[in-house]
Design a protein around this motif. Structure first.
Motif, PDB file in Angstrom:
ATOM      1  N   THR A 100       0.814  -1.211   0.000  1.00  0.00           N
ATOM      2  CA  THR A 100       0.000   0.000   0.000  1.00  0.00           C
ATOM      3  C   THR A 100       0.844   1.256   0.000  1.00  0.00           C
TER       4      THR A 100
ATOM      5  N   LEU B 266      -7.682   6.889   5.646  1.00  0.00           N
ATOM      6  CA  LEU B 266      -7.254   6.162   6.842  1.00  0.00           C
ATOM      7  C   LEU B 266      -7.391   7.095   8.030  1.00  0.00           C
TER       8      LEU B 266
ATOM      9  N   TYR C 202      -7.941  -1.609  14.346  1.00  0.00           N
ATOM     10  CA  TYR C 202      -8.741  -2.513  13.502  1.00  0.00           C
ATOM     11  C   TYR C 202     -10.243  -2.306  13.728  1.00  0.00           C
TER      12      TYR C 202
ATOM     13  N   LEU D 163     -13.107  -1.945  11.927  1.00  0.00           N
ATOM     14  CA  LEU D 163     -13.424  -2.143  10.510  1.00  0.00           C
ATOM     15  C   LEU D 163     -14.870  -2.597  10.339  1.00  0.00           C
TER      16      LEU D 163
ATOM     17  N   PHE E  29     -16.322  -4.885   2.911  1.00  0.00           N
ATOM     18  CA  PHE E  29     -15.300  -5.764   2.348  1.00  0.00           C
ATOM     19  C   PHE E  29     -15.902  -6.994   1.671  1.00  0.00           C
TER      20      PHE E  29
ATOM     21  N   THR F 116     -11.577   2.750  11.164  1.00  0.00           N
ATOM     22  CA  THR F 116     -10.181   3.018  10.825  1.00  0.00           C
ATOM     23  C   THR F 116     -10.027   3.278   9.329  1.00  0.00           C
ATOM     24  N   VAL F 117     -10.684   2.494   8.527  1.00  0.00           N
ATOM     25  CA  VAL F 117     -10.853   2.790   7.097  1.00  0.00           C
ATOM     26  C   VAL F 117     -12.312   3.204   6.941  1.00  0.00           C
TER      27      VAL F 117
ATOM     28  N   ARG G 174     -16.101   4.368   5.995  1.00  0.00           N
ATOM     29  CA  ARG G 174     -17.068   4.059   4.941  1.00  0.00           C
ATOM     30  C   ARG G 174     -17.738   5.327   4.430  1.00  0.00           C
TER      31      ARG G 174
ATOM     32  N   GLU H 259      -6.798  -4.631   1.440  1.00  0.00           N
ATOM     33  CA  GLU H 259      -6.609  -3.202   1.203  1.00  0.00           C
ATOM     34  C   GLU H 259      -6.550  -2.449   2.530  1.00  0.00           C
ATOM     35  N   ALA H 260      -7.505  -2.731   3.407  1.00  0.00           N
ATOM     36  CA  ALA H 260      -7.518  -2.080   4.718  1.00  0.00           C
ATOM     37  C   ALA H 260      -6.324  -2.502   5.561  1.00  0.00           C
TER      38      ALA H 260
ATOM     39  N   ARG I 275      -3.131  -0.668   4.540  1.00  0.00           N
ATOM     40  CA  ARG I 275      -3.042   0.711   5.027  1.00  0.00           C
ATOM     41  C   ARG I 275      -2.676   0.738   6.513  1.00  0.00           C
TER      42      ARG I 275
END
Length: 296
Positions: free
Chosen positions: A2, A83, A90, A92, A97, A118-119, A121, A138-139, A142
Motif C-alpha cells: 500500500t 485512513l 482494527y 473495521l 469488504f 479506521t478505514v 465508509r 486493502e484495509a 493501510r
C-alpha cells in the motif's frame, strides 16, 4: 504494498521538529492531510470536492507556531477519508469488504456503526466513499504500512519527551464543522477542549486552556460534543505522566466549507492560536503534571 503504491513520491506523514525541543509538549494533526492517492480516488464514487468533507483543512498551519515554540509536531499528509489514525487499529466495517475480517477486528464499535472506522465508509453527512466492496487486504495494508508506523512515531516522541522533561503533554489538533452548536443554548462554540471527561489530562491544564481561550474572547466548550477520540484516550495516562488534550477549532472561523478556501479571518485566528499556545506552554508552574509515576 500500500505505501509504495499510494505514496511513491511523498511520505504519508511528516514529523516537524524544532532544532531543540525546549518544552514538554508534542503536537499532532492527524486529519489535515490533503494528499489523495490516485488508486484511492479510483476506488471512490465521490467527486474531488465531496471526498474532502472529513478533512481538518489547514489545522497544521493554524498550529504551526508549536514548532517555533520548541515542540515537535506530527502531521498526516494522507487524508482521513483514506485512513483514520484516531481510531483503534482494527475498527473495521464488515459491510465494506468482499471477504471476511480477521478475528481480531473490532467490527461492533459505535464508530464503525456510524461509518467512521479506521478505514472509513462515509464522509461528511453520510456520503458513501466506495463504489464497491474492497478486499480486506486493502484495509490491512493501510494499517500495516501507515497506521502502525504513524503511532509508533507518535508514541516514541511522547516517551522521549517524558524521559527528557519528566512528563509529556500531547495536544491533538482538530477542526469541527461550522454547524456544531452548544447543546443547551444552540450557540456556536469556537473551540472545544476535550480531555475524555477528566481522564486523559490534568484538570488544571484543561482549565488553563479553556481560561486562556475565553480570555481572548472565544466561546469555548468542554468535552461536548467532542471529548477526544482514540488518540486522546489511548495516550492520556496522567498517572504515567502522559497528558493528552484534544483541541477542536470551528471551521466557520477560518474556512469556506464549500470550496475549502481560507477566509479572510484565517490570519487573525492563526495569530490568536499562536498566542494561546505561547501562553499555554509558558504556564508558570507545571507541578500538577509531575504526579507520582505509577508502575509501568
Amino acid at each position: 504494498m500500500t505505501l509504495e503504491r499510494d505514496f511513491p513520491d511523498k511520505l504519508p506523514y511528516e514529523l516537524r521538529r524544532p532544532a531543540d525541543q525546549r518544552i514538554p509538549f508534542v503536537f499532532n494533526s492527524p486529519h489535515s492531510g490533503q494528499v489523495y492517492p490516485p488508486a484511492f480516488l479510483q476506488q471512490s464514487q465521490l467527486d474531488a470536492q465531496t471526498i474532502r468533507r472529513s478533512e481538518d483543512c489547514f489545522v497544521d498551519q493554524l498550529f504551526a507556531a508549536s514548532v517555533m515554540l520548541g515542540a515537535p509536531m506530527l502531521v498526516a499528509h494522507f487524508p482521513r477519508a483514506y485512513l483514520d489514525v484516531n481510531r483503534e487499529p482494527y475498527e473495521l466495517d464488515a459491510k465494506m469488504f468482499s471477504d471476511s475480517l480477521p478475528s481480531y477486528a473490532n467490527a461492533n464499535s459505535a464508530r464503525v456503526a456510524g461509518g467512521l472506522g479506521t478505514v472509513p465508509r462515509l464522509v461528511g453527512e453520510g456520503q458513501e466513499i466506495y463504489a464497491q466492496k474492497l478486499p480486506v487486504e486493502e484495509a490491512l495494508g493501510r494499517i500495516a504500512t501507515i497506521y502502525k508506523p504513524y503511532h509508533a512515531l507518535l508514541a516514541g516522541m511522547l516517551v522521549e519527551t517524558r524521559s527528557r522533561f519528566g512528563y509529556g503533554v500531547l495536544v491533538d489538533c482538530h477542526s469541527m464543522p461550522t454547524g456544531i452548536r452548544f447543546p443547551e443554548s444552540g450557540l456556536r462554540p469556537d473551540f472545544i477542549i476535550g480531555d475524555r471527561f477528566g481522564t486523559s489530562c490534568s484538570p488544571e491544564l484543561t482549565h488553563a486552556a479553556i481560561h486562556l481561550l475565553r480570555e481572548m474572547g472565544y466561546a469555548v466548550a468542554h468535552n461536548k460534543p467532542y471529548a477526544g477520540g482514540y488518540i486522546t484516550e489511548h495516550y492520556g495516562r496522567p498517572l504515567k505522566r502522559f497528558h493528552a488534550l484534544q483541541i477542536e477549532v470551528n471551521r466557520g472561523l477560518y474556512l469556506n466549507e464549500h470550496n475549502y478556501e481560507r477566509k479572510s479571518g484565517f490570519g487573525q485566528l492563526q495569530r490568536d492560536i499562536s498566542q494561546f499556545l505561547a501562553d499555554l506552554v509558558s504556564l508558570p508552574d507545571f507541578h500538577f503534571l509531575d504526579v507520582p509515576l505509577a508502575a509501568e
